[in-house]
Scaffold this active site. Sequence first.
Site, mmCIF file in Angstrom:
data_model
loop_
_atom_site.group_PDB
_atom_site.id
_atom_site.type_symbol
_atom_site.label_atom_id
_atom_site.label_comp_id
_atom_site.label_asym_id
_atom_site.label_seq_id
_atom_site.Cartn_x
_atom_site.Cartn_y
_atom_site.Cartn_z
ATOM 1 N N SER A 164 0.869 -1.178 0.000
ATOM 2 C CA SER A 164 0.000 0.000 0.000
ATOM 3 C C SER A 164 0.899 1.219 0.000
ATOM 4 C CB SER A 164 -0.885 -0.005 1.255
ATOM 5 O OG SER A 164 -1.512 1.246 1.458
ATOM 6 N N TYR A 177 -2.680 -0.469 10.498
ATOM 7 C CA TYR A 177 -2.612 -0.880 9.097
ATOM 8 C C TYR A 177 -1.320 -0.368 8.463
ATOM 9 C CZ TYR A 177 -3.845 -1.264 4.145
ATOM 10 O OH TYR A 177 -3.847 -1.560 2.805
#
Length: 303
Positions: A164, A177
């Site tokens: 990501s 995250y």
Amino acid sequence: MAAPPEYPYTFSRRERDRLSRTEPLTGRVIAVTGAGRGIGRAVAARLAAAGAAVAIGDLDAELAVETAGAIGAHAGGRLLGLPLDVTDTHSFEDFLRTVETRLGPIDVLINNAGIMWVGPFEEEPEEAALRQFDVNVHGVLRGMKLVIPGMRARGRGHVVNIASAASKVAPAGEATYAATKHAVHGCSTAVRAELRGTGVHVSLVMPGVVDTELAVGTATGPTRRLTADQVADAVLDVVLRPRFEVFVPRQVAALTRLAALLPGRARDALHRLLVPDQLAALSDRSVRAAYEQRTRTARLPEG
């Protein structure tokens, strides 16, 4: 063997059609985790259309089989849907063993499965934090440890970790995250160094906010929300032309490089301007309630 052609990693419809006709991945066996839906499904479809034999692994075994059937009806490659829990070593071993028995030695492993909890760090349930590390970090490490020995022995192979943009930046509201994605980046960097000269490649694909269930209710900042197909294009390109870091969109790479050169105050200002504040964006937590409950109790990886 001739080097693969240098395709861009955003394909036009015409280019996709051409790739489907030429099938540049014919003969390759590729396994994709978390591929029943979302990014994983789009990646599996794109690779199959390019001629690869693709194994779709998903915690939802029925969905994996259905997805393989749906994609296989339109793709040139062979499709196989199998159950896979990336947090369980025996499940991952069974998945990879079945893939190699039925399709052949694995040329590429796409570690795609991942989950995300969004909200204030101090309000994050402990089980949500542990679950994110279980899936996002240990699931990736587990897959790498299981496939790399065979790849090293054959002198060729490729691991593609879907990380990501949070591997490089850390939006407010996504602390754990972001930590998991930073961990994947660090591990991939070290493993890549260990594999130098072996013929085994490691790549990271780092998209911004993608229009999947994982990102529901979150903001994108000044960039557009990506589609799963755009990420799939990037994955196809990096499989054809292995390299370490691929950002989607490309502008994110420039942002991270610029931020690294700036002094603290300027870097903070750039971060506030360009990185979305997910705490401010998520005014209604109920929009993520069903997804987050499933990821905590049903153990359903996002694809």
